[in-house]
Scaffold this motif. Structure first.
Motif, PDB file in Angstrom:
ATOM      1  N   GLU A 134       0.433  -1.080  -0.053  1.00  0.00           N
ATOM      2  CA  GLU A 134      -0.368   0.204  -0.254  1.00  0.00           C
ATOM      3  C   GLU A 134       0.740   1.014  -0.026  1.00  0.00           C
ATOM      4  OE1 GLU A 134      -3.793  -0.028   2.729  1.00  0.00           O
ATOM      5  OE2 GLU A 134      -3.428  -1.994   2.178  1.00  0.00           O
ATOM      6  N   LEU A 135       2.716   1.378  -0.324  1.00  0.00           N
ATOM      7  CA  LEU A 135       2.641   2.527   0.371  1.00  0.00           C
ATOM      8  C   LEU A 135       3.084   3.328  -0.799  1.00  0.00           C
ATOM      9  CD1 LEU A 135       6.066   0.698   2.096  1.00  0.00           C
ATOM     10  CD2 LEU A 135       4.517   2.372   2.894  1.00  0.00           C
ATOM     11  N   ASP A 136       2.845   2.372  -2.481  1.00  0.00           N
ATOM     12  CA  ASP A 136       1.980   3.328  -3.032  1.00  0.00           C
ATOM     13  C   ASP A 136       1.457   4.475  -3.618  1.00  0.00           C
ATOM     14  OD1 ASP A 136       1.213   1.116  -4.281  1.00  0.00           O
ATOM     15  OD2 ASP A 136       2.965   0.742  -5.919  1.00  0.00           O
ATOM     16  N   GLN A 137       0.097   4.127  -2.505  1.00  0.00           N
ATOM     17  CA  GLN A 137      -0.713   4.538  -2.743  1.00  0.00           C
ATOM     18  C   GLN A 137      -1.524   5.364  -1.718  1.00  0.00           C
ATOM     19  OE1 GLN A 137      -3.483   1.855  -3.757  1.00  0.00           O
ATOM     20  NE2 GLN A 137      -1.819   0.330  -4.924  1.00  0.00           N
ATOM     21  N   ASP A 138      -0.821   6.443  -1.159  1.00  0.00           N
ATOM     22  CA  ASP A 138      -0.435   7.620  -1.032  1.00  0.00           C
ATOM     23  C   ASP A 138      -1.159   7.768  -0.025  1.00  0.00           C
ATOM     24  OD1 ASP A 138       1.008   9.514  -2.469  1.00  0.00           O
ATOM     25  OD2 ASP A 138       0.166   9.265  -3.735  1.00  0.00           O
ATOM     26  N   SER A 139      -1.654   6.285   0.876  1.00  0.00           N
ATOM     27  CA  SER A 139      -2.051   6.217   2.160  1.00  0.00           C
ATOM     28  C   SER A 139      -1.031   7.239   2.970  1.00  0.00           C
ATOM     29  CB  SER A 139      -2.245   4.598   2.249  1.00  0.00           C
ATOM     30  OG  SER A 139      -2.907   4.303   3.562  1.00  0.00           O
ATOM     31  N   VAL A 140      -1.552   7.888   3.553  1.00  0.00           N
ATOM     32  CA  VAL A 140      -0.673   8.503   5.005  1.00  0.00           C
ATOM     33  C   VAL A 140      -0.639   7.508   6.375  1.00  0.00           C
ATOM     34  CG1 VAL A 140      -0.612  10.412   6.577  1.00  0.00           C
ATOM     35  CG2 VAL A 140      -2.356  10.484   4.140  1.00  0.00           C
ATOM     36  N   GLU A 141      -1.832   7.363   6.357  1.00  0.00           N
ATOM     37  CA  GLU A 141      -1.737   6.088   7.248  1.00  0.00           C
ATOM     38  C   GLU A 141      -1.132   4.947   7.619  1.00  0.00           C
ATOM     39  OE1 GLU A 141      -4.598   6.833   5.808  1.00  0.00           O
ATOM     40  OE2 GLU A 141      -5.695   7.341   7.096  1.00  0.00           O
ATOM     41  N   ILE A 142      -0.730   4.275   6.326  1.00  0.00           N
ATOM     42  CA  ILE A 142       0.142   2.960   5.899  1.00  0.00           C
ATOM     43  C   ILE A 142       1.586   4.023   6.219  1.00  0.00           C
ATOM     44  CG2 ILE A 142       0.648   1.045   4.358  1.00  0.00           C
ATOM     45  CD1 ILE A 142      -2.030   0.473   5.616  1.00  0.00           C
ATOM     46  N   GLU A 143       2.046   4.414   5.551  1.00  0.00           N
ATOM     47  CA  GLU A 143       3.208   5.584   6.105  1.00  0.00           C
ATOM     48  C   GLU A 143       3.285   5.425   7.685  1.00  0.00           C
ATOM     49  OE1 GLU A 143       4.448   8.557   3.742  1.00  0.00           O
ATOM     50  OE2 GLU A 143       3.937   7.171   2.130  1.00  0.00           O
ATOM     51  N   GLU A 144       2.928   6.107   8.665  1.00  0.00           N
ATOM     52  CA  GLU A 144       2.994   6.254   9.482  1.00  0.00           C
ATOM     53  C   GLU A 144       2.636   5.057  10.338  1.00  0.00           C
ATOM     54  OE1 GLU A 144       3.530   9.523  10.677  1.00  0.00           O
ATOM     55  OE2 GLU A 144       3.220   9.968   8.991  1.00  0.00           O
ATOM     56  N   ILE A 145       2.406   4.156   9.853  1.00  0.00           N
ATOM     57  CA  ILE A 145       3.150   2.747  10.468  1.00  0.00           C
ATOM     58  C   ILE A 145       4.019   2.167  10.695  1.00  0.00           C
ATOM     59  CG2 ILE A 145       1.733   0.290  10.652  1.00  0.00           C
ATOM     60  CD1 ILE A 145      -1.288   1.260  10.284  1.00  0.00           C
ATOM     61  N   VAL A 146       4.088   2.408   8.898  1.00  0.00           N
ATOM     62  CA  VAL A 146       5.805   1.540   8.578  1.00  0.00           C
ATOM     63  C   VAL A 146       6.727   2.606   9.514  1.00  0.00           C
ATOM     64  CG1 VAL A 146       7.335   1.474   6.649  1.00  0.00           C
ATOM     65  CG2 VAL A 146       4.569   0.397   6.521  1.00  0.00           C
ATOM     66  N   ARG A 147       6.727   4.091   9.222  1.00  0.00           N
ATOM     67  CA  ARG A 147       6.913   4.685  10.034  1.00  0.00           C
ATOM     68  C   ARG A 147       7.518   4.553  11.427  1.00  0.00           C
ATOM     69  NH1 ARG A 147       8.520   9.615   8.490  1.00  0.00           N
ATOM     70  NH2 ARG A 147       6.257  10.178   7.391  1.00  0.00           N
ATOM     71  N   THR A 148       6.452   4.015  12.475  1.00  0.00           N
ATOM     72  CA  THR A 148       6.253   3.978  13.893  1.00  0.00           C
ATOM     73  C   THR A 148       7.019   2.378  13.785  1.00  0.00           C
ATOM     74  OG1 THR A 148       4.688   5.013  13.487  1.00  0.00           O
ATOM     75  CG2 THR A 148       4.764   3.343  15.644  1.00  0.00           C
ATOM     76  N   ILE A 149       7.125   1.908  13.138  1.00  0.00           N
ATOM     77  CA  ILE A 149       7.115   0.056  13.399  1.00  0.00           C
ATOM     78  C   ILE A 149       9.023   0.364  13.559  1.00  0.00           C
ATOM     79  CG2 ILE A 149       7.706  -1.972  12.414  1.00  0.00           C
ATOM     80  CD1 ILE A 149       5.228  -2.605  11.325  1.00  0.00           C
ATOM     81  N   VAL A 150       9.393   1.540  12.067  1.00  0.00           N
ATOM     82  CA  VAL A 150      11.008   1.812  11.595  1.00  0.00           C
ATOM     83  C   VAL A 150      11.279   2.092  12.457  1.00  0.00           C
ATOM     84  CG1 VAL A 150      12.549   2.460  10.628  1.00  0.00           C
ATOM     85  CG2 VAL A 150      10.556   0.788   9.135  1.00  0.00           C
TER      86      VAL A 150
END
Ligand code: C2E
Ligand code: CA
Ligand code: CA
Ligand code: CA
Length: 282
Positions: A210-226
């Protein structure tokens, strides 16, 4: 209409029992497959997202069934886990992967931290001889424990936390790396997960997707995991990297390693070897 419905029900029952028969047959076939060595280990590269340089392989089992052709591990691993044959299959895959990687280590100038990752079914943690079997395999193949990584999904570990903890700490003491697979999809209880000696985690490919779908939520989840992984001194690998947009997003989010079809599909040993560059002395 009622008759038609009843007919459908009969068909449904027939197809259910057909499915059961198929499972039963696969279960039987699996037993002989171990003896006849119908399995093969495929390898998929893991790369540094900044440079694209290969930093390891994941070993993925393939079953070349004599009449059905290649059967997906998604289909036969659950059956193997249920019947217990997973112990034999798992150790066979481990030995092949260690042997092959040790050979490559001698033949190619692999990076110091080059690692082979092997999937360990949580079921295998219940086998009392697991740690000694793994020790023997490392001794037989000569692969340093530091070049081996084991990938586990979290869910089943939670069934018997004390036992799983004892096994994983023993593996860790051998010097083997431990990775959480499919991170973010299980009902991982972070509090318990932290008691296991994991040193890396794999972001499940459903996030990467979903990272190429411009989903802000998914990006924030991934950022948080990292970020969380960084705080816990764990490395992060993203699974399912399929395009350049995934790579640039993941890099922006601070993820260092990736794996996916963009770099390579899982391939047999001969094809994997061609990714390792020139042989020593050539
Ligand atoms: P997994 O450990 O999460 O392995 C990654 C799966 O994702 C592999 O499927 C791989 O082919 C696939 N994959 C890799 N990159 C991409 C991508 O960019 N896009 C997409 N859509 N898929 C990608 P595979 O080989 O069919 O294995 C499926 C599962 O079977 C594995 O999931 C693992 O849970 C299990 N498995 C495979 N080999 C073994 C084994 O030796 N032992 C055990 N216990 N389980 C295994
Ligand atoms: Ca895996
Ligand atoms: Ca290591
Ligand atoms: Ca995975």
């Amino acid at each position: 209409a009622e008759l038609r419905g009843a007919g459908k029900w009969v068909l449904f029952e027939e197809s259910m029992s057909k499915l059961r028969d198929q499972r039963l047959q696969l279960d039987i076939d699996l037993r002989t497959a171990v003896k006849r060595e119908e399995f093969e280990v495929f390898y998929q590269s893991r790369v540094h997202l900044d440079t694209g340089a290969i930093c390891g392989f994941e070993a993925l089992v393939r079953w070349n069934h004599p009449t059905r052709g290649q059967v997906s591990p998604l289909e036969f691993i659950p059956i193997a886990e249920e019947s217990g044959i997973i112990h034999d299959i798992g150790l066979w895959v481990l030995e092949r992967a260690c042997e092959q990687t040790q050979l490559w280590r001698k033949q190619y100038n692999l990076a110091e931290d080059f690692e082979v990752s092997v999937n360990l079914s949580p079921q295998q943690c219940k086998e009392p001889n697991l740690v000694s079997s793994v020790t023997e395999i490392l001794q037989r193949t000569g692969l340093p424990a530091s070049s081996l990584n084991l990938e586990l999904t979290e869910s089943l570990l939670m069934e018997d936390i004390d036992q799983a903890k004892a096994v994983l700490h023993a593996l860790k003491r051998l010097g083997i790396g431990l990775k959480i697979d499919d991170f973010g999809t299980g009902y991982s209880c972070l509090k318990y997960l932290c008691q296991f000696p994991f040193d890396s985690l794999k972001i499940d490919r459903s996030f990467t997707k979903e990272l190429d779908q411009d989903s802000v939520e998914i990006e924030e989840i991934v950022r948080t995991i990292v970020q969380m992984a960084g705080n816990l001194k764990m490395e992060v690998v993203a699974e399912g990297v399929e395009n350049a947009a995934h790579v640039s997003r993941l890099r922006e989010l601070g993820c260092k390693y990736g794996q996916g079809f963009l770099f390579s599909r899982p391939v047999n040993a001969a094809a994997a070897e061609r990714m390792l560059g020139p042989k020593r002395g050539q």
